[in-house]
Design an enzyme around this catalytic site. Structure first.
Site, PDB file in Angstrom:
ATOM      1  N   HIS A 348      -6.739  -0.916 -10.575  1.00 39.97           N
ATOM      2  CA  HIS A 348      -7.368  -1.766  -9.564  1.00 39.97           C
ATOM      3  C   HIS A 348      -6.546  -3.039  -9.335  1.00 39.97           C
ATOM      4  CE1 HIS A 348     -11.050  -3.777  -7.713  1.00 39.97           C
ATOM      5  NE2 HIS A 348     -10.327  -4.834  -8.080  1.00 39.97           N
ATOM      6  N   GLU A 349      -6.178  -3.702 -10.424  1.00 43.97           N
ATOM      7  CA  GLU A 349      -5.465  -4.990 -10.275  1.00 43.97           C
ATOM      8  C   GLU A 349      -4.087  -4.805  -9.655  1.00 43.97           C
ATOM      9  OE1 GLU A 349      -7.228  -7.395 -10.371  1.00 43.97           O
ATOM     10  OE2 GLU A 349      -8.870  -6.595 -11.577  1.00 43.97           O
ATOM     11  N   HIS A 432     -16.876  -7.815  -3.489  1.00 42.96           N
ATOM     12  CA  HIS A 432     -17.099  -6.764  -4.489  1.00 42.96           C
ATOM     13  C   HIS A 432     -18.336  -5.933  -4.181  1.00 42.96           C
ATOM     14  CE1 HIS A 432     -14.618  -9.800  -6.545  1.00 42.96           C
ATOM     15  NE2 HIS A 432     -14.027  -8.747  -7.066  1.00 42.96           N
TER      16      HIS A 432
HETATM   17 ZN   LIG Z   1     -10.411  -6.677  -7.343  1.00 43.43          ZN
END
Ligand SMILES: [Zn+2]
Length: 530
Positions: A348-349, A432
């Site tokens: 993800h990062e 998010h």
């Molecule tokens: Zn993120």
């Protein structure tokens, strides 16, 4: 700072002091500190070489330097020497003396350079010239410095006076690198050159994926470092520096004597354990992008990022920073959530970096939700790609480091905040949570609507328009999404624009009349994006 790291540091200092003391007093106490059998074996071996000089090529001007002693259970002794000639190291001049338990010569092994005589030990080629030539023979190393050393080079059996020059600098992927260049010190002719830094394969006891192999680098001092020589990324201990303070140069590079890392525990007192996961999972992410899409690293320029573990104190998060081209991971909340270094989190990062280098989706409003969703999608795909027996592929995000999961794709609203379906309200949600629409689309396009169980996890995905959707598999959807991200989306793309971008990508890859094109459109309609 935690008590464990203070203890580590103290131990390190003590070990260093002990080594220094040994060096200072080694001449006088050498025989007292070494095993008596060893010294006796070495003395006998020296005598054997002198007595059988022709066998070993031993002659005037030579000195033997003990390198290793192996004593077998039955008393058999194997003493290994390097040799010098007129004080110069002889490359290829090493030998092993094999003796029985009483020190009588039993056998001999010698390298090719057993006749190290050279006419002169004065070089005709000056050191500076060979150093400059060595730099020319080591392209691709930036900021290079070179250190020439005079040797007798006899590795092919013909002794020559030579310059052995070590060129050190930075490689194409930002990693420390080096090359050794050997040239004839009489004629200037090239003899050989080879890499000075040795890539190595370590073993890691990870928190989340069992025992893993690690791509590491053996340094000049023999220790191993968490520098991936293939992908170019480096893993460091941030030493609890807060995320806002971390720069590329912050923290401490992980090094280790035996290339075996970590203890496999969550919340481990061994600070290398989180580093094992971070280092391995960054490699999985790099490989996923490389092998799936031909993308070489985050910026597609072959360069690896810096990865920091142990960022902050009880920082239950992870983050990508374009500014330092680094990933930062925290240690979790100290109770339920362990270190934030599992496969999908790392994927993800790193994907935030990919997005930043491509569509650069603005991190607010609907584009922000698409940015987050893109990271969730490819983080999940990295997990599927790694195909790890312990951390299996699933549509639960951060299920390992934020149990039972932080977000889920089949019905994002089950987290209590994410959106399943597009509406005008989505643009005002935290990125998010607005990501839920994109994640839900990805699940429907991949697996279809309704109930199903995959890798032991039960899913049930509703549609917002009451339709039944048939999936085309996540690899195809990911390929479509990657092309949409890198070719069609821009910084202000919203959900409606994402539908168009992904349909364009599906048309490019599979054709406008394809089942894939139809499935992408049907899945968008099923999350109220039309
Ligand atoms: Zn993120």
């Amino acid at each position: 700072m935690s008590p464990s790291s203070a203890r580590r540091r103290a131990l390190g200092t003590a070990a260093l002091a002990a080594t220094a003391a040994l060096l200072l007093t080694g001449v006088t106490t050498g025989s007292a500190t070494a095993a008596p059998g060893r010294d006796a074996a070495v003395a006998r071996a020296r005598a054997n070489v002198a007595r059988h000089a022709a066998l070993f090529g031993y002659g005037p001007g030579q000195e033997l330097v003990v390198k290793d002693v192996v004593l077998d259970q039955d008393g058999t002794q194997h003493v290994r020497f390097d040799r010098t000639y007129q004080g110069l190291p002889v490359v290829g001049g090493d030998l092993v003396v094999h003796q029985d338990a009483r020190g009588r010569l039993a056998d001999s092994s010698r390298a090719r350079g057993h006749d190290p005589k050279v006419p002169s030990t004065r070089p005709a080629v000056p050191a500076q010239r060979s150093a400059a030539e060595a730099l020319g023979q080591a392209p691709g190393i930036s900021g290079a410095t070179s250190a020439p050393e005079l040797v007798v080079w006899a590795a092919d059996g013909t002794a020559r006076l030579a310059w052995r020059t070590t060129v050190s600098g930075t490689g194409k992927q930002g990693q420390p690198t080096g090359r050794v260049v050997v040239t004839d010190a009489t004629t200037g002719a090239a003899i050989e050159s080879y890499d000075a830094e040795h890539s190595a394969t370590g073993t890691g006891h990870s928190e989340y994926t069992g025992d893993v192999t690690l791509a590491t680098t053996q340094q000049a001092d023999g220790s191993y470092a968490l520098i991936d020589p293939v992908r170019g990324h480096t893993t460091k201990d941030a030493r609890n520096l807060s995320a806002g303070s971390v720069k590329t140069t912050s923290g401490t590079l992980y090094t280790d004597a035996d290339n075996v890392w970590g203890d496999g525990r969550k919340f481990s007192t061994d600070r290398a354990t989180a580093a094992v996961d971070a280092h391995a999972n960054t490699a999985w992410t790099y490989d996923y992008y490389k092998n799936t899409f031909g993308r070489s690293g985050i910026k597609n320029d072959g360069k690896g990022a810096t990865v920091f573990v142990h960022v902050g104190t009880n920082w239950d998060n992870a983050q990508w920073s374009d500014a330092c081209f680094c990933m930062m991971t925290g240690d979790g909340n100290g109770t339920v959530d362990p270190e934030q270094v599992d496969l999908d989190t790392m994927g993800h990062e790193m994907t935030h970096g990919v997005t930043s280098a491509t569509a650069n989706l603005r991190y607010s409003g609907e584009s922000g939700g698409l940015n987050e969703s893109t990271s969730d999608i490819f983080g999940t795909m990295v997990e599927f790609y790694a195909n790890n027996a312990v951390d299996k592929g699933d549509y639960l995000f951060s299920d390992q480091s934020t149990p039972p999961w932080l977000r889920r794709f089949d019905q994002p609203s089950l987290d209590g905040a994410s959106a399943d379906c597009w509406s005008k309200k989505v643009a005002r949600l935290d990125v998010h949570y607005s990501s839920g629409v994109g994640n839900h689309w990805f699940y429907l396009a991949s697996e279809g609507s309704g109930a199903r169980t995959l890798n032991g996890v039960a899913y049930n995905s509703p549609t917002c328009n009451g339709s039944a959707v048939t999936g085309i598999g996540n690899q195809k959807v990911a390929a479509i999404w990657y092309r949409a991200l890198t070719v069609y989306m821009t910084s202000t793309t919203d959900y409606k624009g994402a539908r168009t971008a992904s349909l364009n990508a599906a048309r490019d890859l599979y054709g406008a009349g394809s089942a894939e094109y139809a499935a992408v459109g049907a899945a968008w309609s099923a999350v109220s994006v039309s």
